[in-house]
Design an enzyme around this catalytic site. Structure first.
Site, mmCIF file in Angstrom:
data_model
loop_
_atom_site.group_PDB
_atom_site.id
_atom_site.type_symbol
_atom_site.label_atom_id
_atom_site.label_comp_id
_atom_site.label_asym_id
_atom_site.label_seq_id
_atom_site.Cartn_x
_atom_site.Cartn_y
_atom_site.Cartn_z
ATOM 1 N NE ARG A 193 81.575 90.309 -55.005
ATOM 2 C CZ ARG A 193 82.387 89.632 -54.221
ATOM 3 N NH1 ARG A 193 82.235 88.397 -53.853
ATOM 4 N NH2 ARG A 193 83.360 90.225 -53.885
ATOM 5 N NE ARG A 212 81.640 83.805 -50.802
ATOM 6 C CZ ARG A 212 82.504 84.566 -50.302
ATOM 7 N NH1 ARG A 212 83.572 84.014 -49.242
ATOM 8 N NH2 ARG A 212 82.424 85.703 -50.141
ATOM 9 N NE ARG A 217 84.450 77.990 -54.919
ATOM 10 C CZ ARG A 217 85.579 77.668 -54.553
ATOM 11 N NH1 ARG A 217 85.856 76.507 -54.709
ATOM 12 N NH2 ARG A 217 86.235 78.390 -53.662
ATOM 13 C CG ASP A 267 86.878 87.950 -58.384
ATOM 14 O OD1 ASP A 267 86.068 87.711 -57.656
ATOM 15 O OD2 ASP A 267 88.011 88.578 -58.218
ATOM 16 C CE1 TYR A 285 91.378 91.980 -52.876
ATOM 17 C CE2 TYR A 285 90.180 93.843 -54.159
ATOM 18 C CZ TYR A 285 90.066 92.787 -53.179
ATOM 19 O OH TYR A 285 89.061 92.569 -52.761
HETATM 20 O O1 1CP Z 1 76.839 87.659 -59.419
HETATM 21 C C1 1CP Z 1 77.988 87.869 -59.326
HETATM 22 O O2 1CP Z 1 78.140 89.460 -59.120
HETATM 23 C C2 1CP Z 1 79.063 87.239 -59.403
HETATM 24 C C3 1CP Z 1 80.278 87.645 -60.113
HETATM 25 C C4 1CP Z 1 81.306 88.606 -59.105
HETATM 26 C C5 1CP Z 1 81.720 89.737 -59.073
HETATM 27 C C6 1CP Z 1 80.929 90.947 -59.825
HETATM 28 C C7 1CP Z 1 82.253 87.704 -58.361
HETATM 29 C C8 1CP Z 1 82.312 86.188 -57.730
HETATM 30 N N1 1CP Z 1 83.153 88.558 -57.781
HETATM 31 C C9 1CP Z 1 82.847 90.137 -58.371
HETATM 32 C C10 1CP Z 1 83.467 91.313 -58.170
HETATM 33 C C11 1CP Z 1 84.640 91.356 -56.929
HETATM 34 N N2 1CP Z 1 85.446 90.588 -56.620
HETATM 35 C C12 1CP Z 1 84.825 92.603 -56.303
HETATM 36 C C13 1CP Z 1 83.978 93.750 -56.644
HETATM 37 C C14 1CP Z 1 82.715 93.828 -55.808
HETATM 38 C C15 1CP Z 1 82.952 94.077 -54.366
HETATM 39 O O3 1CP Z 1 83.437 95.071 -53.873
HETATM 40 O O4 1CP Z 1 82.407 93.185 -53.589
HETATM 41 C C16 1CP Z 1 85.799 92.348 -55.333
HETATM 42 C C17 1CP Z 1 86.483 93.241 -54.443
HETATM 43 C C18 1CP Z 1 86.441 91.064 -55.624
HETATM 44 C C19 1CP Z 1 87.397 90.285 -55.117
HETATM 45 C C20 1CP Z 1 87.035 89.081 -54.411
HETATM 46 N N3 1CP Z 1 86.774 88.159 -54.867
HETATM 47 C C21 1CP Z 1 86.702 88.896 -52.877
HETATM 48 C C22 1CP Z 1 86.827 89.979 -51.904
HETATM 49 C C23 1CP Z 1 87.969 89.752 -51.262
HETATM 50 C C24 1CP Z 1 88.298 90.955 -50.162
HETATM 51 O O5 1CP Z 1 87.983 90.649 -48.907
HETATM 52 O O6 1CP Z 1 88.897 91.748 -50.485
HETATM 53 C C25 1CP Z 1 86.064 87.656 -52.773
HETATM 54 C C26 1CP Z 1 85.861 86.834 -51.467
HETATM 55 C C27 1CP Z 1 86.238 86.916 -54.237
HETATM 56 C C28 1CP Z 1 85.770 85.618 -54.504
HETATM 57 C C29 1CP Z 1 84.596 85.579 -55.083
HETATM 58 N N4 1CP Z 1 84.313 86.413 -56.209
HETATM 59 C C30 1CP Z 1 83.118 85.827 -56.679
HETATM 60 C C31 1CP Z 1 82.423 84.735 -55.718
HETATM 61 C C32 1CP Z 1 81.217 84.300 -55.758
HETATM 62 C C33 1CP Z 1 83.552 84.674 -54.857
HETATM 63 C C34 1CP Z 1 83.618 83.584 -53.782
HETATM 64 C C35 1CP Z 1 84.726 82.611 -54.228
HETATM 65 C C36 1CP Z 1 84.491 81.346 -53.383
HETATM 66 O O7 1CP Z 1 83.259 80.538 -53.941
HETATM 67 O O8 1CP Z 1 84.806 80.904 -52.590
#
Ligand code: 1CP
Length: 365
Positions: free
Chosen positions: A32, A36, A45, A83, A161
């Site tokens: 990630r 953020r 964003r 994502d 999910y």
């Molecule tokens: O640089 C990077 O890694 C960005 C790319 C990336 C990746 C690899 C994002 C952007 N998401 C992910 C993978 C991802 N998404 C996972 C696997 C990694 C992990 O376990 O952390 C998972 C579970 C998600 C699902 C997801 N998407 C969540 C988690 C929710 C939860 O509590 O179960 C969230 C908050 C997101 C949103 C998201 N994805 C990525 C970003 C930057 C964001 C934030 C969104 C925003 O701007 O509000």
């Protein structure tokens, strides 16, 4: 833009390390890393929705490059901005990103009969072609600075999910399916696996140079259930992706599996087609080496929360981590999970600098 004639790679450290070669220092990237905690991410964003960014190759490329531009030679890989939830979307489910809550599925799968709502035949290249375009564009814009990761979620995590409808503390709805509807569960997992294989091959065709599979919710399963409902599909993905890549004369790229919390499955995750096994912070490096019989490259694994504890604590913990993984290579540094949104970017800089300095020093001894 063409997915050929990419600029030559100037830093291939992580690719050599992934193949088990002895390298001059430990490569490092951060799960990630585009996200953020970066003010430049927040700025973009403000003007664009999350999935709008994912679907707009120019924006996804811009965000992928943000950490690379900010940290320069301190990072050894980039990961395409996207994502894991784009696969449920490709299957026909709606996913919204809700401020302060994260991803939400307005109509989750409640009963196996709801699986009929999913698209029967997914044209992956059409549904997720925007990810391929972002990858191709980013490979050109990276100008060979570092390799680019493609990624996906593991079938179990995606299924969870799709049933829970978003994040969950207990995963009790998704787990209930495993025990109440085992046959339908396997059918659903198999469908997700088919789309995933297609998607990963497409990402490599578009220019991805490594692939990581995130099984973020592996640790919620018992060892028995992980072996029944996650491991077979993770294994099938690596086998089929590699067969397909070879058949299409594409580069058979290194693959990484991150099964968060599945310390009990480290031996099972060895020799199933993944060159790299990513560890969360609860796993002792020495234990991981022993469990994997030194046959894979290990990735990780500092606790992401150490980044809140000040520069001295970061230096001390990072140094201990590099030393614990040892001087013989077979280590890619990362955090034990994604970087948290409230981290100070300068704290991350200290982590990256420390890993590079300490790992170069111990190789020289
Ligand atoms: O640089 C990077 O890694 C960005 C790319 C990336 C990746 C690899 C994002 C952007 N998401 C992910 C993978 C991802 N998404 C996972 C696997 C990694 C992990 O376990 O952390 C998972 C579970 C998600 C699902 C997801 N998407 C969540 C988690 C929710 C939860 O509590 O179960 C969230 C908050 C997101 C949103 C998201 N994805 C990525 C970003 C930057 C964001 C934030 C969104 C925003 O701007 O509000």
């Amino acid at each position: 833009m063409s997915a050929t004639n990419f600029p030559p790679l100037k830093n291939d450290l992580i690719l050599r390390a992934s193949r088990g070669e002895k390298v001059e220092r430990v490569p490092i990237w951060i799960m990630r890393q585009a996200g953020r905690y970066l003010p430049e991410f927040q700025e973009v964003r403000k003007h664009h929705g999350f999935f709008e960014i994912c679907r707009t190759p120019e924006l996804a490329c811009q965000l992928t490059l943000q950490p690379i531009d900010r940290y320069g030679s301190l990072l050894d890989a980039s990961i395409i901005f996207s994502d894991i939830l784009v696969i449920p979307q490709a299957l026909g489910m709606e996913v919204q990103m809700v401020e302060g809550r994260g991803p939400v599925f307005p109509e989750p799968l409640v009963h196996p009969k709801d699986v009929a709502r999913l698209r029967e035949h997914v044209n992956v290249d059409q549904e997720l072609g925007y990810v391929y375009k972002a990858i191709t564009l980013t490979r050109h814009k990276l100008d060979g600075r570092v390799p680019l990761f493609g990624f996906t979620g593991a079938p179990w995590t995606l299924m969870a999910y799709m049933i829970e409808g978003g994040g969950s503390k207990t995963l009790s709805k998704a787990k209930t399916w495993l025990w109440k509807f085992p046959e339908e569960t396997h059918e659903l997992l198999q469908r997700i696996t088919g789309v995933t294989v297609e998607f990963l091959v497409g990402q490599v065709r578009a220019g991805a140079q490594m692939l990581q599979i995130f099984d973020s919710w592996a640790g919620e399963l018992s060892p028995h259930d992980f072996r029944t409902y996650s491991l077979p599909y993770i294994k099938q993905i690596a086998t089929e992706v590699k067969e397909r890549l070879a058949r299409e004369n594409l580069e058979v790229v290194p693959m990484t599996i991150f099964a968060k919390g599945a310390w009990y499955a480290l031996a099972d995750l060895t020799n199933i087609g993944y060159e790299v096994v990513s560890l969360d912070w609860t796993i002792d490096p020495e234990y991981a080496r022993h469990a994997t019989k030194d046959q894979v490259v290990l990735q990780g694994n500092m606790d992401p929360s150490v980044l809140f504890a000040g520069h001295d604590a970061i230096r001390e913990t990072a140094t201990r981590m590099v030393q614990a993984f040892g001087r013989d290579g077979k280590h890619i540094a990362n955090l034990g999970h994604g970087i948290l949104p409230t981290v100070d970017p300068e704290a991350l800089r200290t982590y990256l600098e420390t890993v590079q300095r300490v790992s170069a020093e111990i190789r020289e001894d």
